[in-house]
Design an enzyme around this catalytic site. Structure first.
Site, mmCIF file in Angstrom:
data_model
loop_
_atom_site.group_PDB
_atom_site.id
_atom_site.type_symbol
_atom_site.label_atom_id
_atom_site.label_comp_id
_atom_site.label_asym_id
_atom_site.label_seq_id
_atom_site.Cartn_x
_atom_site.Cartn_y
_atom_site.Cartn_z
ATOM 1 C CG ASN A 82 0.839 -5.871 1.759
ATOM 2 O OD1 ASN A 82 0.194 -5.250 0.915
ATOM 3 N ND2 ASN A 82 0.753 -7.184 1.900
ATOM 4 C CE LYS A 83 -5.287 -5.267 4.593
ATOM 5 N NZ LYS A 83 -6.148 -4.174 5.089
ATOM 6 C CG ASP A 93 -1.864 -1.191 1.123
ATOM 7 O OD1 ASP A 93 -1.452 -2.306 1.496
ATOM 8 O OD2 ASP A 93 -3.001 -0.999 0.650
HETATM 9 C C1 LIG Z 1 -2.140 -4.003 -4.887
HETATM 10 S S1 LIG Z 1 -2.435 -3.198 -3.410
HETATM 11 C C2 LIG Z 1 -3.109 -4.510 -2.486
HETATM 12 C C3 LIG Z 1 -3.015 -4.273 -1.021
HETATM 13 O O1 LIG Z 1 -4.139 -3.511 -0.530
HETATM 14 C C4 LIG Z 1 -4.761 -4.284 0.479
HETATM 15 O O2 LIG Z 1 -5.282 -3.510 1.494
HETATM 16 P P1 LIG Z 1 -6.883 -3.223 1.516
HETATM 17 O O3 LIG Z 1 -7.569 -4.478 1.069
HETATM 18 O O4 LIG Z 1 -7.146 -2.863 2.958
HETATM 19 O O5 LIG Z 1 -7.109 -2.059 0.583
HETATM 20 C C5 LIG Z 1 -3.648 -5.173 0.982
HETATM 21 O O6 LIG Z 1 -2.732 -4.488 1.805
HETATM 22 C C6 LIG Z 1 -3.036 -5.575 -0.312
HETATM 23 O O7 LIG Z 1 -1.786 -6.154 -0.246
#
Ligand SMILES: CSC[C@H]1O[C@H](OP(=O)(O)O)[C@H](O)[C@@H]1O
Length: 365
Positions: free
Chosen positions: A252-253, A242
């Site tokens: 990241n997540k 992110d």
């Molecule tokens: C290609 S970016 C994907 C990235 O975004 C997700 O977060 P969210 O679902 O909360 O928007 C997650 O961190 C993914 O790896």
């Protein structure tokens, strides 16, 4: 990507010109439904409530949200106001502010009557660029998978966390793009899919994508990844991001950092895949500098799914009254990152590595 033989992007102008079509990702995998975002406010709600999610898709949605705002009121005051309101929807993915800054930069010098058309055109360019970038990420990342395939019998086992597939971008994805390109090229690939509590983007979205594309995969509890790595069942990890700093720290997540620690301990290569729009060149220390979104406790205390009878249901899974914390992201320090897969190639997770791919970012000494 294709769903039942029909190609979709995750975001596209409504055929009747009434707004912007998106896939409602809160209904997947049990219902594939599109929604039309007809106003800036609806675009903001879609981002905040994760109808659309994933850093590049958040950016594209914000860009179109600004265009919808210009349709409503193209004044300087509303341009500034809409930019602020959309930027406030989620704090971590840098793509959101990157896209808003880019579109606002195009609009500011224009007259009010020129702004709506220019905004929609710039948002479309952002979407098209994202598709091209993610496709290129796929090619560069697939070469890593092919290299491993040459050295081993059987499928290349890739572990991924959350959803960094085409649903997180406009198309192709970031972490999953190399898997799609390798699979489509005939390489034997298998994906360990972290379910990714609490929103379960892995179990709900990554599994949905891989099923639709026919990619072999296995959904696992988040806590199973280290065990699989210890037993030689993971050849490499590829995750999304992110926000990645100029020094290669990868946000990241939540839970990504723990996978990186296990990967390092087990000698498993750990890659982050991301486009240029996810790099924050202003930051050198991700742990200290990246704002981590704290989301609603209800995401932890409740689960939404489908009953055996086919109905959607939400149930509580936490003892009532217990306090809850819900940080949505974590930061993996560059020292734990083997490499960063971008649309320009694969770089070491270092300032030199990233500047080697993006020399235009070198600040004159
Ligand atoms: C290609 S970016 C994907 C990235 O975004 C997700 O977060 P969210 O679902 O909360 O928007 C997650 O961190 C993914 O790896």
């Amino acid at each position: 990507m294709k769903i039942d033989g029909r190609h979709y992007r995750t975001i596209f102008p409504a055929p009747d010109g009434g707004g912007i079509c998106v896939i409602d990702q809160t209904r997947l995998p049990f219902a594939f439904e599109t929604k039309v975002l007809a106003s800036e406010a609806e675009a903001a709600v879609a981002i905040r409530t994760m109808i659309v999610r994933g850093a590049p898709l958040i950016g594209a949605t914000a860009a179109y949200g600004l265009a919808l705002a210009m349709r409503e009121d193209p004044s300087d005051r509303n341009l500034d106001g809409a930019r602020s309101r959309l930027a406030a929807t989620r704090p971590t993915a840098i793509n959101l502010r990157w896209a808003l800054d880019r579109v606002a930069g195009v609009l500011q010098p224009l007259s009010a009557k020129e702004r709506e058309a220019a905004a929609f055109a710039e948002a479309a360019r952002i979407a098209d660029e994202d598709v091209a970038s993610c496709r290129a990420i796929g090619e560069h990342g697939a070469a890593l998978i092919a290299e491993i395939a040459r050295r081993k019998a059987g499928p290349v086992n890739v572990l991924t966390h959350c959803n960094a597939g085409w649903l997180a971008t406009v198309d192709w994805g970031t972490a999953l793009a190399p898997i799609y390109v390798a699979h489509d090229a005939g390489l034997a690939v298998h994906v360990w899919v972290d379910e990714t509590r609490p929103r379960n983007q892995g179990a709900a979205l990554t599994a949905f994508e891989l099923n639709a594309h026919g990619v072999p995969h296995t959904v696992i509890a988040d806590n199973a990844g280290g065990h699989l790595m210890q037993h030689g069942q993971v050849d490499l990890c590829i995750v999304g991001s992110d926000r990645t700093t100029s020094t290669g720290d990868v946000c990241n997540k939540i839970g990504t950092y723990l996978k990186a620690l296990a990967a390092r301990d087990c000698g498993v290569p750990f890659y982050a895949a991301l486009p240029f729009s996810t790099i924050d060149w202003t930051l050198t220390d991700g742990v200290a500098g990246i704002p981590i979104e704290e989301r609603d406790a209800r995401e932890v205390t409740h689960l939404t799914g489908r009953t055996d009878e086919g109905a959607f249901a939400t149930v509580a899974v936490v003892s009532p009254g217990s306090p809850v914390a819900n940080p949505a992201f974590d930061v993996t320090p560059a020292r734990l990152v083997t490499g960063i897969i971008t649309e320009r190639g694969v770089a070491e997770a270092t300032p030199e590595g990233l500047l080697g791919l993006y020399p235009e970012r070198r600040v004159a000494a």
